[in-house]
Design an enzyme around this catalytic site. Structure first.
Site, PDB file in Angstrom:
ATOM      1  N   SER A 425       0.654  -1.459  -0.148  1.00  0.00           N
ATOM      2  CA  SER A 425      -0.467  -0.106   0.181  1.00  0.00           C
ATOM      3  C   SER A 425       0.642   1.259  -0.297  1.00  0.00           C
ATOM      4  O   SER A 425       0.025   2.483  -0.293  1.00  0.00           O
ATOM      5  CB  SER A 425      -0.412  -0.223   1.395  1.00  0.00           C
ATOM      6  OG  SER A 425      -0.389  -0.022   2.710  1.00  0.00           O
ATOM      7  N   HIS A 446      -2.195  -2.823  -6.276  1.00  0.00           N
ATOM      8  CA  HIS A 446      -3.303  -2.604  -5.050  1.00  0.00           C
ATOM      9  C   HIS A 446      -4.159  -2.650  -5.095  1.00  0.00           C
ATOM     10  O   HIS A 446      -4.650  -1.615  -5.567  1.00  0.00           O
ATOM     11  CB  HIS A 446      -2.272  -1.278  -4.472  1.00  0.00           C
ATOM     12  CG  HIS A 446      -2.301  -0.182  -3.078  1.00  0.00           C
ATOM     13  ND1 HIS A 446      -2.962   1.265  -2.755  1.00  0.00           N
ATOM     14  CD2 HIS A 446      -3.127  -0.900  -1.815  1.00  0.00           C
ATOM     15  CE1 HIS A 446      -2.947   0.768  -1.895  1.00  0.00           C
ATOM     16  NE2 HIS A 446      -3.555  -0.176  -1.641  1.00  0.00           N
ATOM     17  N   GLU A 458      -4.883  -0.337  -7.826  1.00  0.00           N
ATOM     18  CA  GLU A 458      -3.620   0.626  -8.748  1.00  0.00           C
ATOM     19  C   GLU A 458      -2.668  -0.671  -9.229  1.00  0.00           C
ATOM     20  O   GLU A 458      -2.223  -1.118  -8.425  1.00  0.00           O
ATOM     21  CB  GLU A 458      -3.219   1.408  -7.418  1.00  0.00           C
ATOM     22  CG  GLU A 458      -3.853   2.891  -7.073  1.00  0.00           C
ATOM     23  CD  GLU A 458      -3.357   3.453  -5.784  1.00  0.00           C
ATOM     24  OE1 GLU A 458      -3.444   4.769  -5.919  1.00  0.00           O
ATOM     25  OE2 GLU A 458      -2.278   2.705  -4.869  1.00  0.00           O
ATOM     26  N   ASN A 496      -3.670   5.968  -1.186  1.00  0.00           N
ATOM     27  CA  ASN A 496      -3.206   6.494  -0.071  1.00  0.00           C
ATOM     28  C   ASN A 496      -1.859   8.074   0.260  1.00  0.00           C
ATOM     29  O   ASN A 496      -2.420   8.568   1.269  1.00  0.00           O
ATOM     30  CB  ASN A 496      -2.164   5.066   0.198  1.00  0.00           C
ATOM     31  CG  ASN A 496      -2.769   4.356   0.615  1.00  0.00           C
ATOM     32  OD1 ASN A 496      -3.686   4.923   1.833  1.00  0.00           O
ATOM     33  ND2 ASN A 496      -2.096   2.923   0.940  1.00  0.00           N
TER      34      ASN A 496
END
Length: 653
Positions: A425, A446, A458, A496
């Site tokens: 992540s 991800h 992702e 993130n």
């Protein structure tokens, strides 16, 4: 069948045979799916006029409407025309013209039968409902519904009234208000379809029989129609508004509420409801919400073009049976992949299998389908599935050395061409790939928690990767029904990276004594699907702390946040974090009053918007459009605003 008379236009063909049956086929030129463009509708007008003449002279005794495309029947109106159609000087007349055309089809003196396979959505379903009888292929590819609400509108070609006529007011409104796509069997159960067949090649034969037998669909039973009669209708409409308000803010998403108003005014008369569509529909098309939702739609569609063509994926091996790894494995099995799930011992895998079974029970309709899905999800504590897998996904704890050890241990077992991926992540791929013989092989895939609900994956590109490897990764995401956004390997990647300043900023305010309930309510009032504190609990406080560390935003050791992590109170997955969680729901206290809740929400979201701008400037994503769709899909950022950068450009964030 011998064609006696044939007419071919750009998007349609029509011919008659020796039995005096008319065969009308749509095949939108230059497209993978059929759509009802303005041009296609004008051509259909000409063909319907010809059919009317042939029916009057007895040269045609019925018409069978089919699709010439493998992808399905008709996917709806042509969304690419919607911006131009939002012009108030154009739209009302266009709607009236289509209404009149569908009414002419419905009033034809000979039976008109629609044969449906694949997608039958929006305007396509409205056309099918204007036919006298509907036959659908009962397989997994057939999907029937009204997704218009996802574009900030509702059915506008007479479908509101005709669906109520067929399915009854409550069921029809539920379909339109949710945008849910039905399988063929469910559509049959709701009387939107009259007959099911097993294969597409049976549609023509069954259509022929339906015409010869002069079959006609029967409207919903009188007991169903009672819910739209007299004062009951007002009560039903009130309940619908109450339910709609739980899922959407009327100021953000006006379409469901406008549809309910239309139902309350005309729901007892399906023809009046269809006529009333035009006046209610026109104001919605040009709203900022509809404009932005179209932008989101096109951005989402563009993601489907990223996958490598011809890549096939049958077997997946997932390493790590925690919440993320187990849920990734279960999702892949749900989507038809054979999955092996590895962890250091069987006891760690069992909870993931149980969660997988719960997902299958929720998503699949029969015990046989659930059992079959469970057979595709295999515990594999010794990692025997690595050598057979087309895709290997590591999803263990966010520790660099652990990930490096896993990949160095399996690299020699991989079959040629297999995707090697990490679900990290936040850690840059270049660091994870340091010890590999072929670092170019490792990509990032991800996923986001909860895997079954969030559509984004992702696809992370390191400096080692080729276009081919990234294309295969995007292709795999598409194969399991996810939306891939390619991002550069950088701390936190896209989602993130933009989420952490937003969530940590809110946590800091809670640490300073502000109400977590108030902050969460403010974010929702702004348009987020949940507030930042609830989101932190959902992501997992341990994951949040790890990502914060990777981004250089260390959590102070003396903070409440750090204390919760040390105590093992990691949020939703452990039953307690900033909130206590019961049955998957945060237990919240009273929300203190605030004079401008949405304004506070805008203030909270500002760090997310600012960071998105920085991420684009740094080239983590290719452009602002990809950043917007990535943040929407990965965080739920208010779709009606079009994404954080679009919202900033419009002065709304």
């Amino acid at each position: 069948m011998i064609a006696l008379q044939e007419t071919v236009t750009k998007h349609w063909s029509f011919h008659t045979d020796v039995e005096r049956l008319g065969w009308l086929t749509i095949n939108t030129q230059g497209a993978g799916v059929n759509t009802l463009s303005r041009e296609a509708i004008m051509e259909l007008e000409t063909l319907v006029a010809r059919i009317e003449d042939l029916a009057s002279s007895g040269e045609v005794i019925g018409v069978i409407l089919l699709s010439g495309k493998d992808s399905g029947f008709i996917a709806g109106a042509d969304v690419s025309e919607f911006d131009a159609m939002s012009d108030f000087s154009v739209l009302p007349e266009a709607l009236k013209r289509t209404h009149a055309l569908f009414t002419r089809i419905e009033k034809l003196k000979v039976p008109v039968v629609a044969g449906i396979h694949g997608f039958c959505l929006g305007g396509g379903l409205e056309l099918a409902l204007a036919c006298h009888y509907r036959i659908a292929v009962n397989d997994e590819k057939t999907r029937i519904g009204f997704p218009e609400v996802n574009l900030g509108i509702f059915p506008g070609f007479g479908g509101t009234g005709r669906s109520i006529r067929q399915a009854g007011p409550v069921d029809a409104m539920q379909i339109m208000l949710t945008g849910k796509m039905l399988k063929a069997g469910a559509a049959r159960g709701l009387n939107l379809v009259d007959k099911l067949v097993r294969h597409r090649d049976m549609l023509a034969w069954e259509g022929r029989k339906a015409v010869l037998q002069k079959r006609k669909s029967v409207a919903a039973a009188p007991v169903k129609r009672l819910m739209a009669m007299g004062p009951i209708r007002g009560y039903v409409a009130s309940k619908m508004r109450e339910q709609a308000s739980k899922k959407a803010n009327k100021a953000h998403y006006p379409a469901p509420f406008a549809l309910i108003d239309l139902f309350e005014a005309h729901g007892n008369d399906w023809q009046a409801m269809s006529r009333g569509e035009i006046d209610a529909f026109v104001p919605l098309m040009g709203t900022e919400t509809a404009t932005n939702l179209r932008r989101v739609f096109f951005a989402s569609e563009s993601l489907k073009k990223q996958g490598a063509k011809g890549a096939k994926f049958a077997r997946v091996h997932v390493i790590g049976a925690g919440v993320m790894g187990g849920d990734i494995a279960a999702w892949c099995a749900l989507r038809g992949m054979a999955v092996t799930l590895q962890d250091i011992e069987m006891e760690r895998i069992k909870p993931a299998l149980e969660r997988g079974k719960a997902l299958f029970k929720k998503r699949l309709k029969s015990k046989r389908e659930v059992d079959t899905a469970m057979l595709r999800l295999e515990a594999d504590p010794k990692g025997k599935g690595v050598a057979r897998a087309d895709v290997i996904i590591e999803a263990v704890v966010e520790k660099l050395e652990v990930k490096q050890a896993i990949f160095s241990g399996i690299e020699d077992q991989l079959k040629p061409g297999a995707i090697l991926a990490t679900n990290t992540s936040s850690i840059e791929l270049e660091r994870i790939a340091e010890g590999l013989k072929d670092p170019a092989r490792l990509i990032g895939l991800h996923f986001f928690n909860p895997v079954a609900q969030l559509p984004l994956v992702e696809v992370i590109r390191s400096t080692f990767n080729s276009d081919a490897e990234i294309g295969k990764g995007a292709g795999f995401a598409l194969a399991i029904g996810k939306s891939p956004v390619v991002v550069k390997s950088a701390p936190g990647f896209l989602v993130n990276r933009v989420l952490m300043p937003y969530m940590l900023g809110a946590v800091k305010r809670v640490e300073a004594g502000e109400s977590k309930e108030l902050l969460d309510a403010a974010a929702v009032a702004f348009g987020m699907p949940m507030g930042p504190i609830e989101l932190m609990d959902t992501v997992g406080l341990d994951v949040g702390q790890s990502v914060a560390r990777e981004l250089g935003q260390a959590v102070p050791a003396e903070s409440k946040f750090a204390g919760l992590v040390s105590a093992g109170k990691l949020g939703r997955k452990t039953g307690e974090g900033f909130y206590k969680w019961v049955d998957g729901k945060a237990q919240k206290g009273e929300t203190p009053p605030h004079a401008d809740l949405a304004g506070l929400g805008r203030e909270l979201v500002q760090p997310l918007v600012d960071t998105t701008e920085v991420v684009v400037a740094e080239g983590v994503v290719a452009n602002a459009g990809l950043a917007d769709i990535g943040v929407i899909l990965g965080t739920g950022f208010a779709p009606f605003l079009g994404g954080p950068l679009k919202a900033r450009a419009d002065g709304r964030a």
